[in-house]
Design a protein around this motif. Structure first.
Motif, PDB file in Angstrom:
ATOM      1  N   ALA B 173       0.818  -1.210   0.000  1.00  0.00           N
ATOM      2  CA  ALA B 173       0.000   0.000   0.000  1.00  0.00           C
ATOM      3  C   ALA B 173       0.851   1.259   0.000  1.00  0.00           C
ATOM      4  O   ALA B 173       0.412   2.316  -0.454  1.00  0.00           O
ATOM      5  CB  ALA B 173      -0.911   0.000   1.230  1.00  0.00           C
ATOM      6  N   CYS B 174       2.062   1.176   0.499  1.00  0.00           N
ATOM      7  CA  CYS B 174       2.909   2.368   0.626  1.00  0.00           C
ATOM      8  C   CYS B 174       3.264   2.905  -0.750  1.00  0.00           C
ATOM      9  O   CYS B 174       3.767   2.176  -1.591  1.00  0.00           O
ATOM     10  CB  CYS B 174       4.180   2.024   1.378  1.00  0.00           C
ATOM     11  SG  CYS B 174       5.311   3.422   1.489  1.00  0.00           S
ATOM     12  N   PRO B 175       3.015   4.196  -0.995  1.00  0.00           N
ATOM     13  CA  PRO B 175       3.401   4.761  -2.282  1.00  0.00           C
ATOM     14  C   PRO B 175       4.910   4.661  -2.531  1.00  0.00           C
ATOM     15  O   PRO B 175       5.347   4.739  -3.669  1.00  0.00           O
ATOM     16  CB  PRO B 175       2.964   6.230  -2.168  1.00  0.00           C
ATOM     17  CG  PRO B 175       1.900   6.242  -1.122  1.00  0.00           C
ATOM     18  CD  PRO B 175       2.286   5.157  -0.161  1.00  0.00           C
ATOM     19  N   ASN B 176       5.693   4.474  -1.468  1.00  0.00           N
ATOM     20  CA  ASN B 176       7.143   4.383  -1.619  1.00  0.00           C
ATOM     21  C   ASN B 176       7.674   2.966  -1.544  1.00  0.00           C
ATOM     22  O   ASN B 176       8.878   2.756  -1.576  1.00  0.00           O
ATOM     23  CB  ASN B 176       7.850   5.178  -0.518  1.00  0.00           C
ATOM     24  CG  ASN B 176       7.363   6.597  -0.433  1.00  0.00           C
ATOM     25  OD1 ASN B 176       6.971   7.178  -1.429  1.00  0.00           O
ATOM     26  ND2 ASN B 176       7.376   7.152   0.768  1.00  0.00           N
ATOM     27  N   GLY B 177       6.795   1.996  -1.348  1.00  0.00           N
ATOM     28  CA  GLY B 177       7.271   0.627  -1.174  1.00  0.00           C
ATOM     29  C   GLY B 177       8.148   0.483   0.055  1.00  0.00           C
ATOM     30  O   GLY B 177       9.153  -0.220   0.038  1.00  0.00           O
TER      31      GLY B 177
END
Lengths: 640, 258, 254
Positions: B173-177
């Motif tokens: 889910a993290c936009p930054n992975g």
């Protein structure tokens, strides 16, 4: 006639057996331990704890799991807790009492010495797990909290919310991870055992299939530990995880390890009933719900009113009626069977009429909704997520489901199977629970085997083998096993029939559930034993597996597992047929008391049935290990 | 009570292996009970595919009761799908309606390479735990369990963090992975407990540095917390950040020269 | 498109035994993402301080030309005569520039890291749950603010893009006049207003975020973290935006 099995129980008084065993056991010098290699198959509670401890001692350990990570093992799903004779509550608990409760709970079909050892080390388990950082529930004073569980009159169950299994598994997994990090354990993930290899009568290693590449390879070692769990998925619908299977144990059985008491399976009374034909598994709701919920069904099979409109006089609170003193808290097997009888009579509830109500209306009226929410809130939420009904308004629907298997690979006191050098630990063996397991005892047994028993007993086997080379993986036995495995998997792909492995699994599961489930009869079992081989033939002719064997193929994995369930299913039915008595989870309708309780036959069946592979489960040979009870009196199990 | 959903359109990512470029393929499920779980719907689709002689869709799953952390799936752009604090295996079809179009993608991160179709390799999580996510305690040498009283609030909050199932939804889910929620949950679990103090700073240091080898960085979006099936709070990230800083300072003074 | 499995299939072992390279403490700390986030947070705190004081200083504008110009003179004469005129101001400027450079470098390397962490994007549309515009546009608002600062310096410090006064020359010390002349051009005023809104958005996420990055987290003040962020962002934006508005409305310089 049948062979008498030597369980190698040490001599001496019951309470001294384990300590005198430990004093006499052969040891391996710390510097020599690194010369021995041990394979551990499975990384659940028993496997992870054994692998970590053996590596810590200095052995070379290769651990295998078919999961992506050791942390996925199904030990993780245990909810309730873990028993230990700590007597922290000062309510009169002791090692002897835990021993006695476990023997009685197992309906006097387990081995005294093993159970006593289990009770002894239960104390160490809690110390060990707390030291590892398992966040057990605490009292406000900071000391460990306990709760009571079925089959015991003391509070000895340690718990971590409703996730005790998860926390204990993570504890063991973290110890395993530490050893992997340090280089003491080599971990093979997504790798499934497909055969066990013996050379000159000893366990020499295993053949595995890499689930990602499909490659079949051999691994040799001085000793092999099977910690591969139970076979509850033989029923297809169970509370087990989707990939739980009997393959590892069954492959060992086919190589000479005796399979003990396969008919001892446990049914858990409070699961969410099946909702449609595609249902893949059943979910357990903690048994603690029965503390406040009332179980009932409508008196009339034709009841069509809404739940709230059914008046009290048309409801049958059957547990309270049949077992007035225990009421809704009647033991697992008894309340399971009562539910089944009413559902069979057509009084079931729900769209498929396949459940009974567990009603909290009275509890909410008596305690208030806040108290109920505090006690059971998370369980109610889980129920609503799965069943789509709010249990605060509409009674929960529950039905029994297969949950645990007491049977498994036959092992002696040292947890060694009938193949020298091959060990079985945790649910994979048969040793400690007899015909019925008490709640919160499975976690205890897995950790006891892995942390505190195997590390001692394996040394006893290895010590004399110092400087003896591990058989080469080029040995003809390995090559033959590899070839057989490759052919077996190629075979599934080549049948080219019309039915998927899941279809067969569902069908075989239905036969086993119907005839070898909660209640068994001679006719039913005979029927099953005629239907199973026929369906198995169809499986061999009409199976369809798509995809290839060279890359990840879950359909192919499933085919191999279903194949073994077929063979196990036949053995389960044969075992159930031969055991002409009722005991614990094995209930033969022909053998019951006037009140409908299990009726044991201690004269004829006070023994372990250990089946020996003969090339076909239908002709497997039944060996016997007599059970001797010197310290407990064989009483009729009564919870009235 | 049980209704049937009709004409569910599924756009599912198919990829033959790590090297394959992959593509969406569209499937149709004509009818499915709303009592079915999302994964049972996929089972059903797979049965159809096998009947048609096609290869079944590969996806990770196991316990189906939300505890093992094996299941994954990006469903309509959300990790574990549209229901909060619920893993994919406990998502049910009643959350959808007839005619719905559902897009299913694997979790994407450099550290989670795709094995096949919807299945990814999350071993990087194991590497993080191996680097320090444990309390060293030799079997057999443990003192009595009640020797150290642990205040209930401490035990409770350690338990909150320990509830992590290692599913990887936070990374997905993290936009930054980033894997800060996973890593910090384990750091918080062990660092909060008295038993974990001996290795507290070494743990924070080695786990965070191991995490760095695989994952992106936390920029405090909070998507991980929203996706977490166990509702683990990003408070644990702050705790781990503080412990990492202290580790860097303390270690230099006392123990880093080992 | 392909994501490649990191290693060949085979056993995993000894994953935690590699010896770490020793580096000087600060470099070591800065080498990790969490360390870079500290740098982001700490330089962020410094820059927030600057922005707030800059805004407060400029409020002198409302007191009139003399006060404003005197304030500029005062800044130059900070700590005079301990230090010669302008030295302290240059030291402060040096600090500011270093913080800006570090803030940008850390941001740039973290962005690179994050791109590498997900080389293949999601092929379907994401449905974000809580990530807001502020958190997802940090790099864009940040770059806008940087460009604005450069313009701002060219405009009011060096006078390169300012209009020349009646005397035909840009006189740096006539701060009040310079500001008024600049903002009388409505496109400049508009750019200034937009850039400050960007700054506000940047601060709104940045201020909240620095608490997390630094590990300042406690139930005693957690509920205030969002409010503090919103408060600082609002004060800075309202203060700064009021200047061009006041000029255009004729309140200042009229």
């Amino acid at each position: 006639m049948s062979t008498q099995l030597n369980s190698k129980i040490p001599a001496g008084p019951l309470g001294d057996k384990w300590s005198s065993y430990k004093e006499d056991v052969k040891l391996v010098n710390p510097n020599n331990k690194r010369k021995f290699k041990v394979i551990v198959v499975g990384t659940g509670l028993a496997g992870a704890s054994a692998a970590a401890t053996l590596a810590e001692l200095g052995y070379q350990v290769d651990a295998f799991t078919f999961h992506d990570s050791p942390r996925r093992a199904h030990s993780i799903a245990a909810q309730g807790g873990i028993n230990a004779a700590k007597n922290y509550q000062g309510d009169g608990d002791s090692v002897h009492r835990l021993f006695h409760d476990t023997i009685k709970g197992g309906d006097f079909r387990s081995r005294e010495a093993n159970v006593h050892r289990l009770a002894e080390v239960s104390v160490n388990i809690i110390d060990q797990m707390v030291a590892q950082g398992v966040p057990f529930a605490r009292e406000y004073g900071g000391l460990l909290d306990n709760r009571s569980f079925g089959g015991a009159q003391v509070s000895r169950t340690f718990y971590a919310r409703g996730q005790t299994g998860q926390q204990l598994l993570l504890g063991a997994y973290q110890q395993l991870a530490r050893q992997i990090g340090l280089g003491g354990v080599r971990l093979f993930n997504r790798t499934e055992l497909v055969d066990v290899v013996t050379v000159e009568g000893r366990a020499a290693g295993i053949v595995v299939r890499d689930l990602i590449t499909g490659e079949v390879t051999s691994h040799a070692a001085h000793a092999v530990v099977m910690a591969t769990g139970g076979y509850g998925n033989a029923f297809f619908l169970s509370t087990n995880a989707m990939s739980c299977n009997v393959t590892a144990a069954w492959r060992a059985h086919r190589k000479g390890a005796y399979f003990a008491n396969p008919c001892y399976t446990q049914i858990h009374p409070t699961c969410i009933p099946q909702s449609d034909e595609f249902q893949s598994k059943l979910t357990l709701m903690s048994e603690s719900l029965r503390n406040d919920g009332r179980v009932w069904v409508p008196k009339s099979p034709d009841e069509s009113r809404r739940v709230a409109d059914i008046p009290e006089e048309d409801r049958d609170y059957y547990l309270e009626r049949l077992y007035p003193s225990f009421g809704n808290l009647a033991p697992r097997d008894i309340s399971s069977r009562a539910a089944k009888r009413l559902v069979d009579k057509g009084q079931g509830v729900g769209p498929l009429k396949n459940g009974v109500y567990l009603d909290f209306a009275d509890a909410i009226a008596r305690l208030g909704i806040d108290v109920v929410k505090e006690r059971y809130g998370n369980l109610f939420d889980m129920y609503e997520r799965i069943a789509g009904e709010n249990p605060y308004d509409i009674p929960m629907r529950i039905y029994p489901a297969s949950h645990y298997t007491m049977g498994g690979l036959w092992v002696d006191y040292e947890l060694m199977t009938s193949i020298p050098g091959l060990y079985a630990a945790g649910e994979a063996n048969f040793s400690d629970h007899g015909a019925n397991r008490l709640g919160a005892s499975a976690l205890m047994q897995g950790l006891s085997d892995g942390y505190f028993v195997l590390p001692y007993t394996i040394g006893n086997y290895l010590a004399p083998m110092l400087n003896k080379a591990i058989p080469s993986v080029d040995h003809p036995e390995f090559k033959a096993a590899e070839l057989a495995a490759r052919e077996r998997f190629a075979g599934y792909l080549n049948i080219g029939g019309t039915r998927s492995p899941d279809w067969f699994h569902r069908e075989v599961g239905k036969i086993i559930w119907d005839y070898c489930g909660m209640e068994r009869t001679e006719q039913g079992l005979e029927k099953a034993l005629s239907e199973l081989p026929a369906l198995y033939d169809e499986f061999k002719k009409d199976l369809r597996v798509t995809g290839s064997g060279e890359s990840l193929n879950q359909t192919l994995e499933k085919a191999g597992r279903v194949d073994d369930f077929f063979q196990l299913g036949m053995l389960m039915c044969r075992d159930a047929l031969e055991r002409q008595e009722s005991c614990g989870g094995h209930f033969r309708t022909e053998y019951q008391t006037e009140e409908g309780e299990a009726l044991r036959d201690d004269d004829k069946f006070c023994h372990v049935a250990a089946w020996e592979w003969s090339g076909d489960p239908m002709t497997a040979k039944r060996n016997i290990e007599e059970l001797e009870f010197e310290n407990v009196h064989l009483a009729t199990r009564s919870y009235k | 009570m049980s209704n049937h959903l009709k004409d569910i359109i599924l756009k599912i990512w198919r990829q033959n292996g790590p090297q394959d470029s992959g593509r969406f393929e569209t499937y149709k499920v004509d009818e499915i009970s709303d009592e079915a779980s999302f994964l049972e719907m996929l089972d059903y689709l797979n049965e159809q595919l096998i009947t048609d002689g096609k290869e079944a869709i590969v996806f990770d799953h196991d316990c189906r009761e939300g505890i093992c952390g094996t299941c994954s799936l990006m469903i309509n752009g959300q990790a574990h799908g549209p229901e909060r604090s619920t893993a994919t295996c406990q998502l049910h079809m009643r959350k959808f309606s007839s005619g719905a179009e559902i897009v299913i993608e694997p979790w994407r991160a450099a550290a989670f390479p795709i094995i096949k179709d919807l299945m990814v390799d999350r071993s990087a999580f194991d590497r993080i735990i191996e680097s320090g996510g444990f309390i060293t305690s030799v079997t057999g040498g443990a003192p009595d369990a009640n020797l150290i009283p642990i205040p209930k609030p401490v035990a409770d909050s350690a338990m909150d963090s320990a509830a992590c199932i290692g599913c990887g939804a936070c990374v997905a889910a993290c936009p930054n992975g980033a894997a800060n929620l996973f890593t910090s949950a384990k750091i918080a679990h062990l660092n909060l407990l008295p038993q974990g103090q001996a290795e507290r700073y070494k743990r924070a240091e080695s786990m965070i540095e191991k995490m760095d080898e695989y994952f992106g960085s936390c920029t405090n979006h909070g998507e991980c917390e929203a996706a977490c099936p166990k509702e683990i709070s990003i408070d644990v990230i702050a705790l781990a950040n503080a412990d990492y800083r202290k580790a860097k300072l303390k270690n230099r003074k006392f123990i880093s020269r080992i | 498109m392909a994501q490649v499995l990191e290693s060949q299939r085979g056993p995993v072992t000894g994953t935690a035994v590699a010896k770490k390279k020793r580096r000087p403490f600060l470099l070591d700390l800065y080498s990790t993402a969490v360390g870079k986030k500290y740098v982001m947070a700490l330089t962020g705190i410094g820059l927030i301080g600057f922005v707030v004081f800059h805004m407060i200083g400029n409020l002198k504008m409302y007191l009139g030309q003399a006060d404003m110009d005197h304030y500029a003179e005062f800044l130059k004469a900070l700590l005079y005569p301990i230090a010669p005129k302008g030295v302290v101001l240059w030291l402060l400027r040096g600090g500011l520039l270093t913080m800006v450079a570090l803030h940008i470098h850390a941001a740039y390397s973290l962005t690179q890291l994050n791109h590498k962490a997900r080389p293949v994007k999601y092929q379907s549309e994401r449905d974000y749950q809580v990530a807001n515009f502020a958190s997802r546009s940090m790099r864009y608002t940040g770059v806008t603010v940087l460009l604005f600062v450069i313009w701002h310096l060219l405009d009011l410090t060096w006078g390169v893009v300012n209009t020349v006064g009646a005397d035909g020359e840009f006189i740096k010390a006539d701060v009040y006049d310079n500001v008024v002349r600049s903002f009388e051009r409505w496109p400049v005023a508009l750019f200034y207003i937009l850039a400050n809104i960007m700054l506000g958005i940047h601060l709104f996420h940045g201020v909240w975020s620095l608490f997390q990055s630094m590990g300042w987290n406690s139930p005693r003040f957690n509920e205030w973290r969002r409010s503090i962020a919103a408060g600082i962002a609002t004060i800075v934006v309202v203060g700064n935006v009021s200047f061009p508005v006041a000029v255009l409305a004729g309140i200042v310089g009229g």
